[in-house]
Design an enzyme around this catalytic site. Structure first.
Site, PDB file in Angstrom:
ATOM      1  N   HIS A 101       0.841  -1.199   0.000  1.00 27.33           N
ATOM      2  CA  HIS A 101       0.000   0.000   0.000  1.00 27.33           C
ATOM      3  C   HIS A 101       0.870   1.241   0.000  1.00 27.33           C
ATOM      4  O   HIS A 101       1.814   1.366   0.789  1.00 27.33           O
ATOM      5  CB  HIS A 101      -0.918   0.026   1.220  1.00 27.33           C
ATOM      6  CG  HIS A 101      -1.859   1.196   1.226  1.00 27.33           C
ATOM      7  ND1 HIS A 101      -2.912   1.298   0.348  1.00 27.33           N
ATOM      8  CD2 HIS A 101      -1.881   2.329   1.977  1.00 27.33           C
ATOM      9  CE1 HIS A 101      -3.554   2.438   0.564  1.00 27.33           C
ATOM     10  NE2 HIS A 101      -2.937   3.078   1.545  1.00 27.33           N
ATOM     11  N   SER A 102       0.569   2.189  -0.894  1.00 31.68           N
ATOM     12  CA  SER A 102       1.293   3.445  -1.022  1.00 31.68           C
ATOM     13  C   SER A 102       2.780   3.150  -1.256  1.00 31.68           C
ATOM     14  O   SER A 102       3.109   2.382  -2.157  1.00 31.68           O
ATOM     15  CB  SER A 102       1.046   4.304   0.220  1.00 31.68           C
ATOM     16  OG  SER A 102       1.472   5.630   0.020  1.00 31.68           O
ATOM     17  N   CYS A 103       3.685   3.713  -0.456  1.00 30.25           N
ATOM     18  CA  CYS A 103       5.112   3.433  -0.660  1.00 30.25           C
ATOM     19  C   CYS A 103       5.420   1.944  -0.556  1.00 30.25           C
ATOM     20  O   CYS A 103       6.376   1.462  -1.168  1.00 30.25           O
ATOM     21  CB  CYS A 103       5.947   4.204   0.362  1.00 30.25           C
ATOM     22  SG  CYS A 103       5.967   5.990   0.126  1.00 30.25           S
TER      23      CYS A 103
END
Length: 258
Positions: A101-103
């Site tokens: 998730h995300s980074c």
């Protein structure tokens, strides 16, 4: 391999520096999750109950958070990937997939590509959540370059912190530097399109996510030679924590072919 202690069945517990797991000995598949900027392994703790019984949960714990709070956050992607692969070995037997998730999507991608390059076990599927493609990141504005107060405001606008945490200035003063370190690491890191992954990729995104607009997700298709799909959920950058979005259920069904 570490034996799970009595009474811990179904709970997410540390097995080594980077690997936490909620063991299900009879599981057909394992999903290994990579946390968002500043996030720890426990960001996925509720997935242990939400996933189908046939899917086991494992998560990656990064330095600088939770039980590793005394360690400095990672500053070198290559070294980080090598260390993660070494500690994930006990969880890379049998069918497994990655979710970032995300980074954490960028880290999951780099770990998957390193495993492919090494000719070892590799994920059956890669789920990339709330993260634009590397070329979009590199061409766009960098959050880590914002002045301190603007960075704080941008991080809070993304969500991911509950009300008590975001209202506690002392807690935020401890958390934000780790978030900043993660953004510095990934907004400065270059990811090439080649070699392409040879596993299927599913990109997930919140319909109103300003950090990773849904129109930027299709570009991930250029990073794999296997099938590529997208899935849009209601909500913003942390759509996966919003009520009504059964992301573990979606992931479980995708892995089990339901």
């Amino acid at each position: 391999m570490r034996t799970q202690r009595p009474g811990l069945k179904g709970r997410l517990v540390p097995e080594n520096r980077y690997l936490w797991r909620a063991r299900r000995p009879d599981a057909e598949h394992r999903i290994i999750c990579f946390p968002h900027a500043g996030g720890g392994a426990n960001a996925y703790a509720h997935w242990a109950r939400a996933l189908p019984e046939a899917v086991e949960l494992a998560t990656v714990q990064l330095p600088g958070r939770q039980n590793r709070i005394g360690e400095a956050p990672a500053t070198d992607v290559g070294r980080l990937v090598q260390e993660i692969i070494a500690d994930l070995r006990p969880a890379l037997s049998g069918p497994f997939s990655f979710f970032g998730h995300s980074c954490g999507s960028l880290l999951a991608f780099e770990v998957a590509r390193a495993l492919q390059r090494l000719g070892g076990p590799r994920p059956a599927r890669l789920f990339l959540s709330a993260q634009s493609t590397p070329d979009v990141i590199w061409a766009g504005p960098k959050l880590h370059e914002l002045p301190e107060q603007e960075f704080h405001a941008a991080v809070l606008s993304l969500g991911g912190f509950d009300g008590e945490v975001s209202a506690d200035q002392e807690v935020m003063d401890e958390l934000v530097p780790v978030v900043l370190a993660d953004f510095q690491l990934w907004e400065r890191h270059r990811i090439a399109r080649v070699p392409a992954l040879d596993c299927p990729v599913t990109a997930l995104v919140g319909a109103s996510d300003w950090r990773a607009p849904q129109e930027t997700m299709a570009g991930w298709s250029a990073y794999t030679s296997a099938p590529f799909t997208t899935q849009v959920f209601p909500g913003g950058h942390f759509y996966l924590t919003e009520e009504g979005n059964d992301v573990p259920g979606f992931v479980g069904r995708a892995l089990l072919g339901a």
